[in-house]
Design a protein around this motif. Structure first.
Motif, mmCIF file in Angstrom:
data_model
loop_
_atom_site.group_PDB
_atom_site.id
_atom_site.type_symbol
_atom_site.label_atom_id
_atom_site.label_comp_id
_atom_site.label_asym_id
_atom_site.label_seq_id
_atom_site.Cartn_x
_atom_site.Cartn_y
_atom_site.Cartn_z
ATOM 1 N N GLU A 17 34.647 51.167 11.883
ATOM 2 C CA GLU A 17 33.592 51.067 12.940
ATOM 3 C C GLU A 17 32.834 52.401 12.698
ATOM 4 O O GLU A 17 31.884 52.424 13.508
ATOM 5 C CB GLU A 17 34.186 50.801 14.145
ATOM 6 C CG GLU A 17 34.618 49.460 14.463
ATOM 7 C CD GLU A 17 34.778 49.155 15.914
ATOM 8 O OE1 GLU A 17 34.341 49.793 16.930
ATOM 9 O OE2 GLU A 17 35.520 48.398 16.057
ATOM 10 N N SER A 18 33.300 53.707 12.250
ATOM 11 C CA SER A 18 32.554 55.009 12.049
ATOM 12 C C SER A 18 31.358 54.745 11.102
ATOM 13 O O SER A 18 31.446 54.177 10.089
ATOM 14 C CB SER A 18 33.627 55.977 11.573
ATOM 15 O OG SER A 18 32.877 57.050 11.445
ATOM 16 N N ASP A 19 30.390 55.384 11.567
ATOM 17 C CA ASP A 19 29.194 55.281 10.744
ATOM 18 C C ASP A 19 28.894 56.584 10.151
ATOM 19 O O ASP A 19 27.849 56.986 9.425
ATOM 20 C CB ASP A 19 27.681 55.259 11.955
ATOM 21 C CG ASP A 19 27.795 53.843 12.549
ATOM 22 O OD1 ASP A 19 28.317 52.887 12.106
ATOM 23 O OD2 ASP A 19 27.158 53.843 13.673
ATOM 24 N N LEU A 20 29.946 57.313 10.016
ATOM 25 C CA LEU A 20 29.770 58.716 9.370
ATOM 26 C C LEU A 20 29.293 58.622 7.660
ATOM 27 O O LEU A 20 29.759 57.593 7.118
ATOM 28 C CB LEU A 20 31.117 59.302 9.472
ATOM 29 C CG LEU A 20 31.310 60.581 8.659
ATOM 30 C CD1 LEU A 20 30.603 61.656 9.521
ATOM 31 C CD2 LEU A 20 32.858 60.962 8.640
ATOM 32 N N VAL A 21 28.375 59.513 7.596
ATOM 33 C CA VAL A 21 28.110 59.368 6.340
ATOM 34 C C VAL A 21 28.304 60.772 5.735
ATOM 35 O O VAL A 21 28.257 61.716 6.028
ATOM 36 C CB VAL A 21 26.309 59.320 6.066
ATOM 37 C CG1 VAL A 21 25.677 59.474 4.998
ATOM 38 C CG2 VAL A 21 25.871 58.030 6.937
ATOM 39 N N TYR A 22 29.016 60.661 4.424
ATOM 40 C CA TYR A 22 29.210 61.987 3.542
ATOM 41 C C TYR A 22 28.263 62.299 2.813
ATOM 42 O O TYR A 22 27.536 61.574 2.251
ATOM 43 C CB TYR A 22 30.495 61.604 2.689
ATOM 44 C CG TYR A 22 31.746 61.028 3.559
ATOM 45 C CD1 TYR A 22 32.519 62.044 4.090
ATOM 46 C CD2 TYR A 22 31.928 59.759 3.772
ATOM 47 C CE1 TYR A 22 33.622 61.529 5.013
ATOM 48 C CE2 TYR A 22 33.262 59.240 4.726
ATOM 49 C CZ TYR A 22 34.039 60.258 5.135
ATOM 50 O OH TYR A 22 35.039 60.213 5.920
ATOM 51 N N THR A 23 27.776 63.654 3.012
ATOM 52 C CA THR A 23 26.749 64.380 2.540
ATOM 53 C C THR A 23 27.187 65.069 1.217
ATOM 54 O O THR A 23 26.232 65.859 0.727
ATOM 55 C CB THR A 23 25.713 64.821 3.291
ATOM 56 O OG1 THR A 23 26.681 66.069 4.003
ATOM 57 C CG2 THR A 23 25.202 64.036 4.359
ATOM 58 N N TRP A 24 28.221 65.325 0.882
ATOM 59 C CA TRP A 24 28.732 65.932 0.050
ATOM 60 C C TRP A 24 29.244 65.195 -1.459
ATOM 61 O O TRP A 24 30.177 64.126 -1.010
ATOM 62 C CB TRP A 24 29.939 66.775 0.269
ATOM 63 C CG TRP A 24 29.513 67.952 1.215
ATOM 64 C CD1 TRP A 24 29.733 67.812 2.545
ATOM 65 C CD2 TRP A 24 29.456 69.381 0.859
ATOM 66 N NE1 TRP A 24 28.984 68.986 3.087
ATOM 67 C CE2 TRP A 24 28.803 69.942 1.944
ATOM 68 C CE3 TRP A 24 29.048 69.764 -0.360
ATOM 69 C CZ2 TRP A 24 28.316 71.219 1.958
ATOM 70 C CZ3 TRP A 24 28.485 71.384 -0.530
ATOM 71 C CH2 TRP A 24 28.219 71.869 0.760
ATOM 72 N N LYS A 25 28.964 65.351 -2.595
ATOM 73 C CA LYS A 25 29.162 64.548 -3.708
ATOM 74 C C LYS A 25 30.221 65.671 -4.680
ATOM 75 O O LYS A 25 29.771 66.624 -4.863
ATOM 76 C CB LYS A 25 28.066 64.059 -4.565
ATOM 77 C CG LYS A 25 28.516 63.010 -5.697
ATOM 78 C CD LYS A 25 27.203 62.890 -6.348
ATOM 79 C CE LYS A 25 26.475 61.621 -5.513
ATOM 80 N NZ LYS A 25 25.392 61.187 -6.409
ATOM 81 N N CYS A 26 31.218 65.088 -4.835
ATOM 82 C CA CYS A 26 32.346 65.863 -5.679
ATOM 83 C C CYS A 26 32.517 65.008 -6.806
ATOM 84 O O CYS A 26 33.235 64.111 -6.934
ATOM 85 C CB CYS A 26 33.503 66.286 -5.002
ATOM 86 S SG CYS A 26 33.259 67.339 -3.451
ATOM 87 N N ALA A 27 32.230 65.754 -8.217
ATOM 88 C CA ALA A 27 32.496 65.234 -9.420
ATOM 89 C C ALA A 27 34.070 65.327 -9.657
ATOM 90 O O ALA A 27 34.720 66.441 -9.302
ATOM 91 C CB ALA A 27 31.766 65.567 -10.641
ATOM 92 N N ALA A 106 26.570 63.383 12.560
ATOM 93 C CA ALA A 106 27.445 62.555 11.793
ATOM 94 C C ALA A 106 26.767 61.685 10.603
ATOM 95 O O ALA A 106 27.254 61.726 9.734
ATOM 96 C CB ALA A 106 28.105 61.802 12.622
ATOM 97 N N ILE A 107 25.841 61.478 11.087
ATOM 98 C CA ILE A 107 25.033 60.141 10.077
ATOM 99 C C ILE A 107 23.635 60.620 9.325
ATOM 100 O O ILE A 107 23.269 59.771 8.592
ATOM 101 C CB ILE A 107 24.954 58.846 10.677
ATOM 102 C CG1 ILE A 107 24.031 58.661 11.603
ATOM 103 C CG2 ILE A 107 26.156 58.346 11.354
ATOM 104 C CD1 ILE A 107 23.433 57.224 11.759
#
Length: 197
Positions: A17-27, A106-107
């Motif tokens: 139910e968390s709307d958290l959006v991850y803004t870090w992209k790690c290859a 968070a989002i």
């Protein structure tokens, strides 16, 4: 309603139910990660402007209500209502600010999302005003009666305070009269005793 925004902003990976959006992209093949969010200080400045423009009035009014409950001559049940109203208004307003800040942090991945989220939360907090307007449409006399009762109560408090002031004024006049009489009596006694010419 605001609780859903706070719950949606919860940082819990196992919670669906968390709307958290991850803004870090790690290859996988690199040590460095890349920040993909487009939120700038200008976006947060617009957020702060929206929140202040909308919520400051409610915060000030809440504290004014709390301040009114300390006025002398106000009946205890009216003081209690004023304090409770002011405390609730301030608490809901501060909770709105908290929910909006946490949810956007968070989002939001762009300035436009910060603004959209803020406007959505502000609209949700205005639902009570919309219900009040609907109530006015269906029961205008009932609302007018409540306003009249409030005005009558305020007028009664003012009249009580004026009556108390008049009583105090009369008491002061009486006390002044007694002091003048006492002073005159002392003056006469001093003349008789030959202390004053």
């Amino acid at each position: 309603m605001l609780r859903e925004f706070v719950k949606g902003a919860d940082v819990d990976i196992s919670d669906n139910e968390s709307d958290l959006v991850y803004t870090w992209k790690c290859a996988r093949d690199r040590v460095d990660c890349e920040f993909t969010g487009d939120v700038t200080p200008q976006g947060w400045a617009v957020f702060i402007t929206l929140m202040v423009a909308h919520l400051l009035k409610d915060i000030v009014n809440g504290f004014k209500l709390i301040g009114l409950c300390t006025q002398e001559g106000t009946k205890w049940h009216i003081r209690f209502k004023l304090f409770l109203s002011g405390a609730l208004l301030s608490a809901v307003t501060l909770y709105t600010l908290y929910a909006s800040t946490v949810y956007n942090y968070a989002i939001a991945t762009s300035n436009a999302e910060i603004i959209m989220n803020s406007v959505a939360i502000i609209f949700i907090t205005e639902v009570d005003e919309l219900f009040y307007d609907i109530l006015l449409l269906f029961i205008p006399h009932g609302v007018d009666h409540m306003k009249h009762e409030l005005a009558r109560s305020k007028k009664s408090n003012v009249e009580d305070q004026n009556a108390n002031t008049n009583i105090r004024d009369e008491d002061l006049k009486d006390e002044m009269q007694r002091l003048c009489e006492r002073f005159t009596l002392l003056q006469q006694q001093a003349k008789i005793a030959g202390l004053v010419t």
